[in-house]
Design a protein around this motif. Structure first.
Motif, PDB file in Angstrom:
ATOM      1  N   GLY A  20       0.826  -1.211   0.000  1.00 39.98           N
ATOM      2  CA  GLY A  20       0.000   0.000   0.000  1.00 39.98           C
ATOM      3  C   GLY A  20       0.853   1.250   0.000  1.00 39.98           C
ATOM      4  O   GLY A  20       2.024   1.233   0.376  1.00 39.98           O
ATOM      5  N   GLN A  21       0.251   2.334  -0.430  1.00 43.31           N
ATOM      6  CA  GLN A  21       0.922   3.637  -0.410  1.00 43.31           C
ATOM      7  C   GLN A  21      -0.132   4.719  -0.391  1.00 43.31           C
ATOM      8  O   GLN A  21      -1.116   4.650  -1.139  1.00 43.31           O
ATOM      9  CB  GLN A  21       1.826   3.799  -1.638  1.00 43.31           C
ATOM     10  CG  GLN A  21       2.638   5.067  -1.612  1.00 43.31           C
ATOM     11  CD  GLN A  21       3.642   5.141  -2.761  1.00 43.31           C
ATOM     12  OE1 GLN A  21       3.816   4.190  -3.517  1.00 43.31           O
ATOM     13  NE2 GLN A  21       4.293   6.270  -2.899  1.00 43.31           N
ATOM     14  N   ASP A  22       0.037   5.699   0.482  1.00 48.78           N
ATOM     15  CA  ASP A  22      -0.916   6.804   0.552  1.00 48.78           C
ATOM     16  C   ASP A  22      -0.787   7.690  -0.685  1.00 48.78           C
ATOM     17  O   ASP A  22       0.298   7.782  -1.271  1.00 48.78           O
ATOM     18  CB  ASP A  22      -0.667   7.651   1.805  1.00 48.78           C
ATOM     19  CG  ASP A  22      -1.000   6.897   3.085  1.00 48.78           C
ATOM     20  OD1 ASP A  22      -1.792   5.944   3.003  1.00 48.78           O
ATOM     21  OD2 ASP A  22      -0.465   7.259   4.144  1.00 48.78           O
ATOM     22  N   PRO A  23      -1.878   8.354  -1.067  1.00 55.36           N
ATOM     23  CA  PRO A  23      -1.774   9.297  -2.192  1.00 55.36           C
ATOM     24  C   PRO A  23      -0.767  10.388  -1.866  1.00 55.36           C
ATOM     25  O   PRO A  23      -0.652  10.815  -0.718  1.00 55.36           O
ATOM     26  CB  PRO A  23      -3.189   9.885  -2.297  1.00 55.36           C
ATOM     27  CG  PRO A  23      -4.067   8.938  -1.566  1.00 55.36           C
ATOM     28  CD  PRO A  23      -3.229   8.290  -0.514  1.00 55.36           C
ATOM     29  N   LYS A  24      -0.033  10.809  -2.871  1.00 58.59           N
ATOM     30  CA  LYS A  24       0.947  11.879  -2.666  1.00 58.59           C
ATOM     31  C   LYS A  24       0.267  13.234  -2.827  1.00 58.59           C
ATOM     32  O   LYS A  24      -0.554  13.420  -3.725  1.00 58.59           O
ATOM     33  CB  LYS A  24       2.087  11.753  -3.677  1.00 58.59           C
ATOM     34  CG  LYS A  24       2.958  10.528  -3.429  1.00 58.59           C
ATOM     35  CD  LYS A  24       4.238  10.612  -4.217  1.00 58.59           C
ATOM     36  CE  LYS A  24       5.150   9.447  -3.910  1.00 58.59           C
ATOM     37  NZ  LYS A  24       5.701   9.486  -2.576  1.00 58.59           N
TER      38      LYS A  24
END
Length: 197
Positions: free
Chosen positions: A86-90
């Motif tokens: 997963g990765q948070d929106p930049k």
């Protein structure tokens, strides 16, 4: 997305030399993740040292032949692990938006020309994306891989459509080119109560 994962993805799609990868990054891959020739070659060396890729043996030895790379099982596993993560929106960091905030303080001189330039660039990019869509994604190409690749392209189309709409609204809001910066206008022209004399 990181450059190593972009390269692993590209090599899994098709084993390529560094030069071929550079050309692919200049075209389709570069529309969502750009990289210079030097960055690509540097990452190829790191991926090879990590045991994620290897250079294919040439069919026939030839002087000056380009090395072609393929992904090894460890590289596929690394990409699969990264893709499942997963990765948070930049947050958006666009210099044009900052210029507009600055223009609200110091005046909008020259801003119209820059907005018009950006609008032309986004219109050209949208036309390019539509051309790719027509050429590469006819209705009969309906495998899961094709649908996912098409979805990436559709994301680019939607982003360009947004920017064209937003820039058109910005130009309408801006009106004609201003005559003097806000900082030099009398207080009454800035809105609110006149300054006390």
């Amino acid at each position: 997305m990181s450059l190593p994962h972009a390269i692993l993805t590209a090599l899994l799609e098709k084993p390529s030399s560094g030069l071929e990868l550079t050309r692919r990054f200049d075209k389709s891959i570069g529309y969502f993740w750009s990289a210079t020739h030097q960055q690509i070659y540097r990452e190829l060396g790191k991926l090879e040292q990590s045991g994620f890729i290897r250079a294919l043996a040439p069919a026939a030895p030839a002087r000056g032949q380009k090395k072609e790379y393929e992904v090894l099982p460890a590289g596929r596993a690394e990409l699969a692990q990264w893709a499942a993560g997963g990765q948070d929106p930049k947050p958006m960091r666009d210099p044009l938006l900052l210029r507009m905030r600055a223009a609200a303080v110091i005046g909008t001189g020259g801003l119209r020309a820059e907005l018009e330039r950006h609008l032309a660039l986004h219109r050209a990019q949208l036309a390019t994306y539509h051309g790719i869509e027509t050429k590469d994604f006819p209705p009969e190409r309906d495998s899961e891989q094709d649908r996912l690749r098409h979805l990436v392209l559709r994301g680019g189309i939607e982003l360009e459509t947004f920017w064209i709409s937003w820039l058109t609204e910005a130009l309408d809001t801006l009106g004609e080119e201003p005559t003097e910066p806000l900082g030099e206008q009398p207080p009454e022209s800035l809105g609110g109560e006149p300054a006390e004399r």
